[in-house]
Each structure stands twice: as C-alpha cells, then as structure tokens.
Design an enzyme around this catalytic site. Structure first.
Site, PDB file in Angstrom:
ATOM      1  N   ASN A 145      66.117  77.639 128.039  1.00  0.00           N
ATOM      2  CA  ASN A 145      66.215  76.592 127.018  1.00  0.00           C
ATOM      3  C   ASN A 145      67.124  75.446 127.429  1.00  0.00           C
ATOM      4  O   ASN A 145      67.096  74.376 126.832  1.00  0.00           O
ATOM      5  CB  ASN A 145      66.716  77.196 125.692  1.00  0.00           C
ATOM      6  CG  ASN A 145      68.019  77.954 125.859  1.00  0.00           C
ATOM      7  OD1 ASN A 145      68.199  78.681 126.834  1.00  0.00           O
ATOM      8  ND2 ASN A 145      68.938  77.781 124.935  1.00  0.00           N
ATOM      9  N   ARG A 146      67.975  75.668 128.450  1.00  0.00           N
ATOM     10  CA  ARG A 146      68.887  74.589 128.862  1.00  0.00           C
ATOM     11  C   ARG A 146      69.347  74.823 130.299  1.00  0.00           C
ATOM     12  O   ARG A 146      69.081  75.877 130.887  1.00  0.00           O
ATOM     13  CB  ARG A 146      70.086  74.467 127.917  1.00  0.00           C
ATOM     14  CG  ARG A 146      70.956  75.717 127.823  1.00  0.00           C
ATOM     15  CD  ARG A 146      71.905  75.594 126.638  1.00  0.00           C
ATOM     16  NE  ARG A 146      72.655  76.825 126.405  1.00  0.00           N
ATOM     17  CZ  ARG A 146      73.900  77.055 126.840  1.00  0.00           C
ATOM     18  NH1 ARG A 146      74.535  76.135 127.525  1.00  0.00           N
ATOM     19  NH2 ARG A 146      74.502  78.185 126.579  1.00  0.00           N
ATOM     20  N   ILE A 188      70.034  75.092 134.191  1.00  0.00           N
ATOM     21  CA  ILE A 188      69.205  75.394 135.364  1.00  0.00           C
ATOM     22  C   ILE A 188      67.888  76.032 134.929  1.00  0.00           C
ATOM     23  O   ILE A 188      66.817  75.707 135.463  1.00  0.00           O
ATOM     24  CB  ILE A 188      69.985  76.331 136.317  1.00  0.00           C
ATOM     25  CG1 ILE A 188      71.190  75.588 136.918  1.00  0.00           C
ATOM     26  CG2 ILE A 188      69.080  76.854 137.434  1.00  0.00           C
ATOM     27  CD1 ILE A 188      72.151  76.486 137.705  1.00  0.00           C
ATOM     28  N   ASP A 202      67.935  88.197 123.507  1.00  0.00           N
ATOM     29  CA  ASP A 202      69.252  88.381 124.123  1.00  0.00           C
ATOM     30  C   ASP A 202      69.070  89.414 125.237  1.00  0.00           C
ATOM     31  O   ASP A 202      68.631  90.542 124.961  1.00  0.00           O
ATOM     32  CB  ASP A 202      70.240  88.883 123.063  1.00  0.00           C
ATOM     33  CG  ASP A 202      71.666  88.929 123.584  1.00  0.00           C
ATOM     34  OD1 ASP A 202      71.872  89.350 124.744  1.00  0.00           O
ATOM     35  OD2 ASP A 202      72.573  88.545 122.827  1.00  0.00           O
ATOM     36  N   TYR A 254      82.449  87.627 137.359  1.00  0.00           N
ATOM     37  CA  TYR A 254      81.237  86.841 137.617  1.00  0.00           C
ATOM     38  C   TYR A 254      80.745  87.066 139.057  1.00  0.00           C
ATOM     39  O   TYR A 254      79.549  87.325 139.288  1.00  0.00           O
ATOM     40  CB  TYR A 254      81.565  85.373 137.378  1.00  0.00           C
ATOM     41  CG  TYR A 254      80.428  84.406 137.583  1.00  0.00           C
ATOM     42  CD1 TYR A 254      79.410  84.271 136.635  1.00  0.00           C
ATOM     43  CD2 TYR A 254      80.380  83.592 138.719  1.00  0.00           C
ATOM     44  CE1 TYR A 254      78.386  83.363 136.822  1.00  0.00           C
ATOM     45  CE2 TYR A 254      79.357  82.680 138.901  1.00  0.00           C
ATOM     46  CZ  TYR A 254      78.357  82.563 137.950  1.00  0.00           C
ATOM     47  OH  TYR A 254      77.335  81.665 138.132  1.00  0.00           O
TER      48      TYR A 254
HETATM   49  N1  LIG Z   1      76.056  75.780 136.830  1.00  0.00           N
HETATM   50  C1  LIG Z   1      76.431  76.253 138.005  1.00  0.00           C
HETATM   51  O1  LIG Z   1      77.224  75.636 138.732  1.00  0.00           O
HETATM   52  C2  LIG Z   1      75.869  77.557 138.510  1.00  0.00           C
HETATM   53  C3  LIG Z   1      76.142  77.908 139.829  1.00  0.00           C
HETATM   54  C4  LIG Z   1      75.630  79.091 140.337  1.00  0.00           C
HETATM   55  C5  LIG Z   1      74.877  79.908 139.540  1.00  0.00           C
HETATM   56  N2  LIG Z   1      74.634  79.555 138.250  1.00  0.00           N
HETATM   57  C6  LIG Z   1      73.829  80.482 137.446  1.00  0.00           C
HETATM   58  O2  LIG Z   1      72.683  79.835 136.966  1.00  0.00           O
HETATM   59  C7  LIG Z   1      72.266  80.432 135.741  1.00  0.00           C
HETATM   60  C8  LIG Z   1      72.104  79.344 134.695  1.00  0.00           C
HETATM   61  O3  LIG Z   1      73.372  78.712 134.534  1.00  0.00           O
HETATM   62  P1  LIG Z   1      73.563  77.287 133.832  1.00  0.00           P
HETATM   63  O4  LIG Z   1      74.563  76.552 134.658  1.00  0.00           O
HETATM   64  O5  LIG Z   1      72.257  76.672 133.520  1.00  0.00           O
HETATM   65  O6  LIG Z   1      74.312  77.785 132.518  1.00  0.00           O
HETATM   66  P2  LIG Z   1      74.265  77.295 130.998  1.00  0.00           P
HETATM   67  O7  LIG Z   1      73.924  75.869 130.929  1.00  0.00           O
HETATM   68  O8  LIG Z   1      75.540  77.793 130.422  1.00  0.00           O
HETATM   69  O9  LIG Z   1      73.036  78.157 130.416  1.00  0.00           O
HETATM   70  C9  LIG Z   1      73.119  79.549 130.356  1.00  0.00           C
HETATM   71  C10 LIG Z   1      71.796  80.086 129.880  1.00  0.00           C
HETATM   72  O10 LIG Z   1      71.883  81.516 129.838  1.00  0.00           O
HETATM   73  C11 LIG Z   1      71.534  81.948 128.540  1.00  0.00           C
HETATM   74  N3  LIG Z   1      72.227  83.175 128.173  1.00  0.00           N
HETATM   75  C12 LIG Z   1      73.538  83.456 128.258  1.00  0.00           C
HETATM   76  N4  LIG Z   1      73.794  84.698 127.805  1.00  0.00           N
HETATM   77  C13 LIG Z   1      72.604  85.214 127.410  1.00  0.00           C
HETATM   78  C14 LIG Z   1      72.196  86.433 126.853  1.00  0.00           C
HETATM   79  N5  LIG Z   1      73.065  87.425 126.563  1.00  0.00           N
HETATM   80  N6  LIG Z   1      70.885  86.614 126.571  1.00  0.00           N
HETATM   81  C15 LIG Z   1      70.001  85.643 126.831  1.00  0.00           C
HETATM   82  N7  LIG Z   1      70.305  84.448 127.354  1.00  0.00           N
HETATM   83  C16 LIG Z   1      71.605  84.242 127.639  1.00  0.00           C
HETATM   84  C17 LIG Z   1      71.926  80.804 127.634  1.00  0.00           C
HETATM   85  O11 LIG Z   1      71.260  80.928 126.407  1.00  0.00           O
HETATM   86  P3  LIG Z   1      71.854  80.253 125.060  1.00  0.00           P
HETATM   87  O12 LIG Z   1      71.442  78.810 125.069  1.00  0.00           O
HETATM   88  O13 LIG Z   1      71.221  81.032 123.991  1.00  0.00           O
HETATM   89  O14 LIG Z   1      73.352  80.411 125.128  1.00  0.00           O
HETATM   90  C18 LIG Z   1      71.472  79.629 128.472  1.00  0.00           C
HETATM   91  O15 LIG Z   1      70.100  79.445 128.362  1.00  0.00           O
HETATM   92  C19 LIG Z   1      73.340  81.461 135.381  1.00  0.00           C
HETATM   93  O16 LIG Z   1      72.929  82.735 135.789  1.00  0.00           O
HETATM   94  C20 LIG Z   1      74.522  81.010 136.214  1.00  0.00           C
HETATM   95  O17 LIG Z   1      75.408  82.062 136.504  1.00  0.00           O
HETATM   96  C21 LIG Z   1      75.114  78.401 137.708  1.00  0.00           C
END
Ligand SMILES: NC(=O)c1ccc[n+]([C@@H]2O[C@H](COP(=O)([O-])OP(=O)(O)OC[C@H]3O[C@@H](n4cnc5c(N)ncnc54)[C@H](OP(=O)(O)O)[C@@H]3O)[C@@H](O)[C@H]2O)c1
Length: 232
Positions: free
Chosen positions: A11-12, A14, A48, A140
């Site tokens: 939904n948001r 990556i 979830d 993490y």
């Molecule tokens: N941003 C970075 O720099 C980075 C770097 C390396 C890896 N990553 C990884 O990339 C992935 C996406 O990260 P992002 O940066 O896009 O993060 P984000 O913007 O915080 O989005 C997190 C996503 O995960 C969902 N989520 C969290 N807990 C959940 C649960 N218990 N059940 C279902 N959905 C859940 C959230 O849903 P809600 O909207 O409902 O909260 C949201 O859609 C993650 O695995 C993160 O660790 C990110």
C-alpha cells in the site's frame, strides 16, 4: 502472460512501487495493507502478516479474484531501532515476528498453488543491514539476515518444482521508514554509499520485477544499495 501477483505491504513505500511496476507490465496485482486501503488499480486486501489466518485468507481472496498467485513479494517490514542494552524482548520479537515470521507465513501460504502449477516466483525484501550489520538495528538486521537462509533453503526445496526463490537487499531508500531517521544519520549513511545518494522505491522495484521473470535465477541475493554492502 498475465500473472497473479501478491505484494505484502504493497500500500505504500517500496511495496507500492513494486506493485505498480508489476501492474504497469500488465499483471493483476493484489496488495496487502493493515487498514489504509489500496491505491486505484490494485486489489487491496487487509492482512497483518503476524496472523497466519489473515495471510491464508489474503491468498484465498487474491486467488479468487485474480487466479492462483504465481508471483509473491514478501515486502512487509518494520524497524524498532535501539541499542542492544535497551532492546527488550518485545522489541526483538516484534521485529523478528513481522519481518521473518511474516515472510515465513507468506511463503507457506503461497507455495501450495505454486507447487500445483509447477511454476512460481517468490521474492523476499531483505536489507543491506542483514548483510553488513547496522548499529542500533540488531533485531532488524537479524530478521533480514534470516531471510537469506530462509530463501536459500526454499530455493533448494522448491527448485525441483520450478519455483524460484530470491532476495533483494536494498540500501537506503526514501520511504516513511527512513523518514524517521535524523538528517545527520541519513547523511552519514549516504557518505558511505559509493553512488552518494539514496534510492527511489522504483529502483528497488525494477530488481524485483526482473527477478520474478528470471527463470534461471534462484537462491540469489541481489543488492540494490548503490554499492553500500559491496563485498558481502
Ligand atoms: N526504506 C529503506 O531504506 C529500506 C531499506 C532496506 C530494506 N527495506 C525493507 O523494504 C520493505 C518495505 O519498507 P518501506 O521502506 O517501504 O517501509 P514503509 O514505508 O514503512 O512500509 C512498510 C510496509 O510494511 C507494512 N507492514 C508493516 N508491518 C506489517 C504487518 N505486521 N503486517 C502487514 N503489513 C505490515 C506496512 O503496512 P501499513 O501501511 O499497514 O503499516 C507498509 O505497507 C521492508 O521490509 C523494509 O525492511 C527498506
């Protein structure tokens, strides 16, 4: 061929960029969310990933609307950063349960249809932190390193069924997750990145869509980190 794709946390951030990239390629895409709904053009399913019943129900719904899921991206993840001495049991387990446990539940729900079809692709979204470590992120980093062993085990188990299992390991990406970091912390990370910048979510998505179509790539960990984790 149009595929049925499911992206957790689509939904948001990556996950949304990944979902949009598949949709732009003509695939039918379901995204899970925890209550925000999904942007237009994507099938939103409330789920979830810490709840196995909700994960199973999400696959059942995606399958009913779009057909059996043949590409799954386990992207949902959280951070709860703090130094080890302040990291209580809850902080450790919540992160492990969402990032690694959620990926386990997602893969487990995805595999039966893929085995039946003798085709499928699973992509896990890990992190450079899982490969090089990251101070203040032991929970993490452990969860993201765990994904590598998990994915490579599944690659061995499921390869004979023509199912590929791979990992993308992003570096610093501009999303809500990294908005929480101070400017000083972000600048410090960027100074260590050979490309000297953070990534857009779309740059991560392009590696994921490529992996989902790379029929002879399995058990791979693809860094998309501007060179930050180079050598691992
Ligand atoms: N941003 C970075 O720099 C980075 C770097 C390396 C890896 N990553 C990884 O990339 C992935 C996406 O990260 P992002 O940066 O896009 O993060 P984000 O913007 O915080 O989005 C997190 C996503 O995960 C969902 N989520 C969290 N807990 C959940 C649960 N218990 N059940 C279902 N959905 C859940 C959230 O849903 P809600 O909207 O409902 O909260 C949201 O859609 C993650 O695995 C993160 O660790 C990110």
């Amino acid at each position: 061929m149009t595929r049925s794709v499911l992206v957790t946390g689509g939904n948001r951030g990556i996950g949304l960029a990944i979902a949009r990239a598949f949709a732009a390629a003509g695939d039918k895409v379901a995204v899970t969310h925890r209550g925000s709904g999904a942007p237009d053009g994507l099938l939103g399913i409330k789920c979830d990933v810490t709840d196995p019943d909700q994960v199973a129900a999400a696959f059942a719904e995606a399958s009913e609307v779009h057909g059996p899921v043949s590409v799954v991206v386990a992207n949902a993840g959280i951070t709860e950063d703090t130094l080890l001495l302040r990291m209580d049991e809850d902080k450790f387990h919540r992160v492990l349960d969402t990032n690694l446990g959620g990926a386990y539940r997602t893969a487990k729900a995805a595999v039966p249809d893929m085995v039946r079809a003798r085709a499928g692709s699973i992509v896990f979204v890990s992190s450079v932190a899982g490969l090089r470590g990251s101070e203040g992120q032991a929970n993490y980093a452990a969860s993201k390193a765990g994904l590598v062993g998990f994915a490579r085990s599944l690659a061995r188990e499921l390869g004979p069924r023509n199912i590929t299992v791979n990992v993308v390991a992003p570096g610093l990406v501009d999303t809500d997750m990294t908005d929480k970091l101070s400017d000083a912390r972000k600048a410090q990370i960027v100074s260590e990145v050979p490309l000297r910048r953070s990534a857009s979510p779309e740059e991560i998505a392009s590696a994921v869509t490529w992996l989902a179509s790379a029929s002879y790539v399995t058990g791979a960990v693809i860094p998309v980190d501007g060179g930050l984790g180079m050598g691992h």
